[in-house]
Structure formats: C-alpha cells, structure tokens
Scaffold this motif. Sequence first.
Motif, mmCIF file in Angstrom:
data_model
loop_
_atom_site.group_PDB
_atom_site.id
_atom_site.type_symbol
_atom_site.label_atom_id
_atom_site.label_comp_id
_atom_site.label_asym_id
_atom_site.label_seq_id
_atom_site.Cartn_x
_atom_site.Cartn_y
_atom_site.Cartn_z
ATOM 1 N N ALA A 138 26.964 -18.621 47.841
ATOM 2 C CA ALA A 138 26.262 -19.032 49.061
ATOM 3 C C ALA A 138 27.195 -19.012 50.257
ATOM 4 C CB ALA A 138 25.654 -20.425 48.877
ATOM 5 N N GLU A 139 28.366 -19.644 50.120
ATOM 6 C CA GLU A 139 29.297 -19.754 51.247
ATOM 7 C C GLU A 139 29.965 -18.431 51.596
ATOM 8 O OE1 GLU A 139 32.108 -22.828 50.323
ATOM 9 O OE2 GLU A 139 30.581 -24.412 50.427
ATOM 10 N N LEU A 190 29.273 -15.107 50.285
ATOM 11 C CA LEU A 190 28.452 -13.902 50.374
ATOM 12 C C LEU A 190 27.116 -14.125 51.060
ATOM 13 C CD1 LEU A 190 29.087 -12.270 46.873
ATOM 14 C CD2 LEU A 190 30.495 -12.189 48.948
ATOM 15 N N GLY A 191 26.776 -15.383 51.329
ATOM 16 C CA GLY A 191 25.509 -15.670 51.990
ATOM 17 C C GLY A 191 24.307 -15.441 51.092
ATOM 18 N N LEU A 192 24.499 -15.540 49.771
ATOM 19 C CA LEU A 192 23.422 -15.279 48.823
ATOM 20 C C LEU A 192 22.946 -16.572 48.169
ATOM 21 C CD1 LEU A 192 24.927 -12.157 47.014
ATOM 22 C CD2 LEU A 192 23.213 -12.184 48.852
ATOM 23 N N GLU A 193 21.648 -16.694 48.034
ATOM 24 C CA GLU A 193 21.027 -17.815 47.334
ATOM 25 C C GLU A 193 20.251 -17.255 46.152
ATOM 26 O OE1 GLU A 193 21.429 -20.988 47.855
ATOM 27 O OE2 GLU A 193 22.510 -20.847 49.769
ATOM 28 N N PRO A 194 20.220 -17.980 45.038
ATOM 29 C CA PRO A 194 19.473 -17.469 43.891
ATOM 30 C C PRO A 194 17.982 -17.378 44.196
ATOM 31 C CG PRO A 194 20.373 -19.663 43.430
ATOM 32 C CD PRO A 194 20.873 -19.257 44.769
ATOM 33 N N ALA A 195 17.360 -16.331 43.696
ATOM 34 C CA ALA A 195 15.919 -16.168 43.827
ATOM 35 C C ALA A 195 15.199 -16.951 42.740
ATOM 36 C CB ALA A 195 15.549 -14.687 43.727
ATOM 37 N N GLU A 196 15.938 -17.235 41.676
ATOM 38 C CA GLU A 196 15.356 -17.947 40.541
ATOM 39 C C GLU A 196 16.489 -18.634 39.793
ATOM 40 O OE1 GLU A 196 12.632 -16.655 36.684
ATOM 41 O OE2 GLU A 196 13.226 -15.145 38.136
ATOM 42 N N GLU A 197 16.166 -19.751 39.164
ATOM 43 C CA GLU A 197 17.192 -20.410 38.360
ATOM 44 C C GLU A 197 16.564 -21.033 37.130
ATOM 45 O OE1 GLU A 197 18.820 -24.209 40.160
ATOM 46 O OE2 GLU A 197 17.890 -23.290 41.915
ATOM 47 N N ARG A 198 17.381 -21.205 36.131
ATOM 48 C CA ARG A 198 17.011 -21.860 34.882
ATOM 49 C C ARG A 198 18.242 -22.608 34.407
ATOM 50 N NH1 ARG A 198 19.935 -19.599 31.126
ATOM 51 N NH2 ARG A 198 20.358 -17.392 31.031
ATOM 52 N N PRO A 199 18.111 -23.500 33.462
ATOM 53 C CA PRO A 199 19.318 -24.157 32.952
ATOM 54 C C PRO A 199 20.325 -23.116 32.454
ATOM 55 C CG PRO A 199 17.358 -25.284 32.159
ATOM 56 C CD PRO A 199 16.890 -24.019 32.822
ATOM 57 N N GLY A 200 21.514 -23.146 33.024
ATOM 58 C CA GLY A 200 22.567 -22.224 32.608
ATOM 59 C C GLY A 200 22.517 -20.846 33.214
ATOM 60 N N GLY A 201 21.636 -20.617 34.197
ATOM 61 C CA GLY A 201 21.564 -19.280 34.767
ATOM 62 C C GLY A 201 21.013 -19.243 36.174
ATOM 63 N N LEU A 202 21.519 -18.305 36.950
ATOM 64 C CA LEU A 202 21.050 -18.061 38.318
ATOM 65 C C LEU A 202 20.751 -16.578 38.446
ATOM 66 C CD1 LEU A 202 23.820 -20.059 40.223
ATOM 67 C CD2 LEU A 202 21.487 -20.835 39.710
ATOM 68 N N ARG A 203 19.624 -16.251 39.066
ATOM 69 C CA ARG A 203 19.224 -14.848 39.248
ATOM 70 C C ARG A 203 19.182 -14.552 40.742
ATOM 71 N NH1 ARG A 203 14.075 -11.740 39.083
ATOM 72 N NH2 ARG A 203 14.536 -9.855 37.882
ATOM 73 N N TYR A 204 19.900 -13.511 41.137
ATOM 74 C CA TYR A 204 19.987 -13.100 42.542
ATOM 75 C C TYR A 204 19.315 -11.751 42.715
ATOM 76 C CZ TYR A 204 23.486 -16.751 43.162
ATOM 77 O OH TYR A 204 24.135 -17.967 43.224
ATOM 78 N N CYS A 205 18.572 -11.589 43.810
ATOM 79 C CA CYS A 205 17.947 -10.314 44.139
ATOM 80 C C CYS A 205 18.546 -9.805 45.446
ATOM 81 C CB CYS A 205 16.438 -10.481 44.294
ATOM 82 S SG CYS A 205 15.619 -11.020 42.784
ATOM 83 N N CYS A 206 19.024 -8.591 45.413
ATOM 84 C CA CYS A 206 19.572 -7.932 46.602
ATOM 85 C C CYS A 206 18.825 -6.617 46.748
ATOM 86 C CB CYS A 206 21.071 -7.688 46.436
ATOM 87 S SG CYS A 206 22.040 -9.179 46.233
ATOM 88 N N GLY A 207 17.845 -6.599 47.648
ATOM 89 C CA GLY A 207 16.987 -5.428 47.724
ATOM 90 C C GLY A 207 16.276 -5.278 46.387
ATOM 91 N N SER A 229 35.926 -13.312 57.261
ATOM 92 C CA SER A 229 35.667 -14.453 58.140
ATOM 93 C C SER A 229 35.062 -15.622 57.362
ATOM 94 C CB SER A 229 34.754 -14.061 59.307
ATOM 95 O OG SER A 229 33.408 -13.946 58.892
ATOM 96 N N ARG A 230 34.495 -15.331 56.207
ATOM 97 C CA ARG A 230 33.915 -16.368 55.339
ATOM 98 C C ARG A 230 34.917 -16.840 54.288
ATOM 99 N NH1 ARG A 230 27.958 -16.081 54.307
ATOM 100 N NH2 ARG A 230 27.052 -15.132 56.150
ATOM 101 N N GLY A 231 36.137 -16.283 54.322
ATOM 102 C CA GLY A 231 37.176 -16.731 53.402
ATOM 103 C C GLY A 231 37.364 -15.893 52.154
ATOM 104 N N VAL A 232 36.695 -14.734 52.067
ATOM 105 C CA VAL A 232 36.878 -13.853 50.911
ATOM 106 C C VAL A 232 38.232 -13.172 51.033
ATOM 107 C CG1 VAL A 232 36.027 -11.780 49.727
ATOM 108 C CG2 VAL A 232 34.403 -13.492 50.593
ATOM 109 N N GLU A 233 38.987 -13.167 49.938
ATOM 110 C CA GLU A 233 40.304 -12.532 49.909
ATOM 111 C C GLU A 233 40.206 -11.204 49.170
ATOM 112 O OE1 GLU A 233 43.308 -15.185 48.448
ATOM 113 O OE2 GLU A 233 42.521 -16.842 49.657
#
Length: 142
Positions: free
Chosen positions: A25-26, A28-45, A81-85
């Motif tokens: 989130a911080e 890459l600016g990405l939030e999960p589209a779906e979540e379940r216990p133990g998992g996060l699902r991200y959609c990019c396009g 600028s978001r702190g990614v190295e």
Amino acid sequence: MALTDARTETRLPARDLDRARQWYAEKLGLEPAEERPGGLRYCCGPNVFCLFTSQGASDGAFTQLAFQVSDIEAEVAELRSRGVEFEEYDYPGFRTVNGIVDIDNNYPSKGVGERGAFFRDSEGNMISLGQSVPAPMPKRSR
C-alpha cells in the motif's frame, strides 16, 4: 487440457502478511481487491498476483513478479519517492545506471530490447519493472 488458453496468477510468499499489505500500500500504492485468512489478492489491469502467508521465504535471487510500464524512469522516480530501494548491478553485459539496466535483444517480439529495474518487497521477493524498447521506425524514402 489447454493450458495455452489458461490465465496465470503469480503467488508470492509472505512471512508477515500484515507487513506485506502495508508495504504494498505505502510503496506501490496497491490495495488488495480481495482477501481471505492468510491471503491477499491484487488486481493490476487484467493481471492478478496474490500474497500468501508462508513459513518459507524466497531468497530473492530472481525476479518473481514483473510490471511492464511505459515510462520506467518516471516509475523508478515515483517509487523512490515512496521509499523503494532499487538494486544496483555491475556484471559483464548487465550494469545498472541509476537503478536501470538496458538489455539488448530481450524478447525480440517486444522490440529491440528492454529496460529493467529491480527491487525487493518487505518479504524479500524480487520485483522488476520492465519497459520494452521498440524497433526504430523505418526511414521513408522520398
């Protein structure tokens, strides 16, 4: 069985799913589209990747997830600028300059080369950015 028509989804291990969620989130600016216990699902396009809780960890020695971008320099600057190295490399035929490497003849169907940049997420997974270098337009004769 027709795997050639199947969609693929990338899976990335996370020892600490809450830490990974915050990093994505911080940084890459990405939030999960779906979540379940133990998992996060991200959609990019049209593409999907998932983070899952795992006691195992990647050694981060190779790219596990790649984003194709249209302006790699702008993306690198934004992520920095978001702190990614970004990783720096200096090997024969593979040298980064300001975090970006130029790779000739990388997947010719995409152009004459590719520019790439590499970084690790909070869990040590290697992520890359790639920008195709198109073939030059043929010169028109008059």
